[in-house]
Design an enzyme around this catalytic site. Structure first.
Site, PDB file in Angstrom:
ATOM      1  CG  ASN A  13      -4.417 -26.078  -0.846  1.00  0.00           C
ATOM      2  OD1 ASN A  13      -5.316 -25.674  -1.269  1.00  0.00           O
ATOM      3  ND2 ASN A  13      -3.300 -25.338  -1.123  1.00  0.00           N
ATOM      4  CD1 TRP A  14      -8.164 -31.615  -0.718  1.00  0.00           C
ATOM      5  CD2 TRP A  14     -10.704 -31.189  -1.515  1.00  0.00           C
ATOM      6  NE1 TRP A  14      -9.083 -32.461   0.088  1.00  0.00           N
ATOM      7  CE2 TRP A  14     -10.194 -32.326  -0.452  1.00  0.00           C
ATOM      8  CE3 TRP A  14     -11.686 -31.054  -2.021  1.00  0.00           C
ATOM      9  CZ2 TRP A  14     -11.501 -33.075   0.062  1.00  0.00           C
ATOM     10  CZ3 TRP A  14     -12.799 -31.799  -1.523  1.00  0.00           C
ATOM     11  CH2 TRP A  14     -12.439 -32.818  -0.483  1.00  0.00           C
ATOM     12  CE  LYS A  15      -1.414 -27.176  -3.846  1.00  0.00           C
ATOM     13  NZ  LYS A  15       0.109 -26.974  -4.128  1.00  0.00           N
ATOM     14  CG  HIS A  99      -0.803 -21.563  -1.646  1.00  0.00           C
ATOM     15  ND1 HIS A  99      -0.224 -21.936  -2.897  1.00  0.00           N
ATOM     16  CD2 HIS A  99      -0.885 -22.856  -0.967  1.00  0.00           C
ATOM     17  CE1 HIS A  99      -0.001 -23.401  -2.796  1.00  0.00           C
ATOM     18  NE2 HIS A  99      -0.120 -23.769  -1.703  1.00  0.00           N
ATOM     19  CD  GLU A 101      -0.149 -23.777  -5.908  1.00  0.00           C
ATOM     20  OE1 GLU A 101      -1.338 -23.920  -5.602  1.00  0.00           O
ATOM     21  OE2 GLU A 101       0.726 -24.735  -5.577  1.00  0.00           O
ATOM     22  CD  GLU A 171       1.959 -24.502   1.720  1.00  0.00           C
ATOM     23  OE1 GLU A 171       1.530 -25.784   1.809  1.00  0.00           O
ATOM     24  OE2 GLU A 171       1.769 -24.074   0.784  1.00  0.00           O
ATOM     25  N   GLY A 177       4.465 -29.624  -4.710  1.00  0.00           N
ATOM     26  CA  GLY A 177       4.157 -30.431  -5.716  1.00  0.00           C
ATOM     27  C   GLY A 177       5.227 -31.019  -6.638  1.00  0.00           C
ATOM     28  CB  SER A 217       6.829 -32.899  -1.466  1.00  0.00           C
ATOM     29  OG  SER A 217       6.525 -32.501  -2.786  1.00  0.00           O
ATOM     30  N   GLY A 239      -1.259 -32.452  -2.658  1.00  0.00           N
ATOM     31  CA  GLY A 239      -1.552 -33.829  -3.284  1.00  0.00           C
ATOM     32  C   GLY A 239      -2.007 -34.963  -2.550  1.00  0.00           C
TER      33      GLY A 239
HETATM   34  P1  13P Z   1       1.712 -30.547  -2.140  1.00  0.00           P
HETATM   35  O1  13P Z   1       1.663 -31.275  -0.719  1.00  0.00           O
HETATM   36  O2  13P Z   1       1.267 -31.391  -3.214  1.00  0.00           O
HETATM   37  O3  13P Z   1       3.220 -30.335  -2.406  1.00  0.00           O
HETATM   38  O4  13P Z   1       1.484 -29.151  -1.900  1.00  0.00           O
HETATM   39  C1  13P Z   1       1.651 -28.511  -0.987  1.00  0.00           C
HETATM   40  C2  13P Z   1       1.135 -27.185  -0.903  1.00  0.00           C
HETATM   41  O5  13P Z   1       1.081 -26.270  -1.472  1.00  0.00           O
HETATM   42  C3  13P Z   1      -0.128 -26.964   0.373  1.00  0.00           C
HETATM   43  O6  13P Z   1      -0.758 -25.907   0.427  1.00  0.00           O
END
Ligand code: 13P
Length: 257
Positions: A13-15, A99, A101, A171, A177, A217, A239
């Site tokens: 997931n590149w966000k 998600h 976020e 998640e 993150g 993470s 990440g």
């Molecule tokens: P991280 O791997 O950066 O913690 O993010 C996880 C995530 O939100 C994947 O959707």
């Protein structure tokens, strides 16, 4: 993982990262590094603006391209939104739904997730439905109440056959993150309980066929241990999916015998 009953899926997931030219370069780099992919599907969920470039760059490789969100309406006056049709025409195969976020910053609810999951499936896109508890909820010992509610509402009206197309990503919000990964036991326990919930809803056969990922993470170092849990069928990686060697190492971990 349990490869006998379900697919292992490693998804990035590149966000909100990478321009189209950066996306092309990263996918080219990844393609050269993904040596072992026999036992898993590899997906990269990228920003809308990268999709066309990413689909082209991934052609001829094992990488499928996904989107990070979509709207549930087919078309209309929804400024700034993107429909399932639009994604499908570009060659998108997966779409992340709900998600944390998006729930936190863009007011997504279990009800909007439900509409999106159904529309994604109707359009042949595989939804990656994200669920997870906050730190406060974990501390208050209501993790499973929260997650069961998220799963049950998001899958309202979804039939058994449709449910088999859904990927669930567990998640925990406190692990996203933060560099603070859930222990493999914590991840394994919640993923197993999500499967119990799916069993109640859809029966044992369907429940054991559904891929449940862990996200938060996940990295090159901890992936193998997390994936060794029987109910952790892959990862949704933030990440570490922005660095080709790290992402390739996670895919390798999913392909170990
Ligand atoms: P991280 O791997 O950066 O913690 O993010 C996880 C995530 O939100 C994947 O959707």
């Amino acid at each position: 993982m349990n490869r006998r009953y379900r697919k292992t899926i490693i998804a990035g997931n590149w966000k909100m990262n990478k321009t189209p030219s950066e996306a092309k370069a990263l996918i080219e780099e990844m393609k050269g590094m993904l040596s072992k992919t026999k036992w898993c599907e590899v997906v990269l969920c990228v920003p809308f603006t990268d999709i066309q470039t990413a689909v082209k760059a991934a052609k001829g490789s094992k990488i499928a391209i996904g989107a990070e969100n979509m709207h549930f309406e087919k078309s209309g006056a929804f400024t700034g939104e993107v429909s399932a049709d639009m994604l499908k025409e570009l060659g998108v195969k997966y779409v992340i739904i709900g998600h944390s976020e998006r729930r936190q910053y863009f007011n997504e609810t279990d009800e909007t997730c439900n509409k999106k999951v159904k529309v994604a499936i109707e359009n042949g896109l595989r939804p990656i439905l994200c669920v997870g508890e906050s730190l406060t909820e974990r501390e208050q010992d209501v993790t499973m109440e929260v997650i069961r509610k998220q799963v049950k509402i998001a899958l309202q009206g979804v039939t058994v056959d449709e449910a088999k197309k859904v990927v669930i990503a567990y998640e925990p919000i406190w692990a996203i993150g933060t560099g603070k990964t859930a222990t493999s036991e914590q991840a394994g326990e919640v993923c197993a309980k999500i499967r119990d919930c799916l069993r109640e809803m859809y029966g044992a056969r369907a429940a054991r066929a559904i891929t449940i990922q862990y996200g938060g993470s996940m990295n090159a170092k901890n992936a193998a241990e997390l994936l060794a849990q029987p109910d952790v069928d892959g990862g949704l990686i933030g990440g570490a999916s922005l660095k080709a060697p790290d992402f390739a190492a996670i895919v390798d971990a999913a392909n170990q015998n």
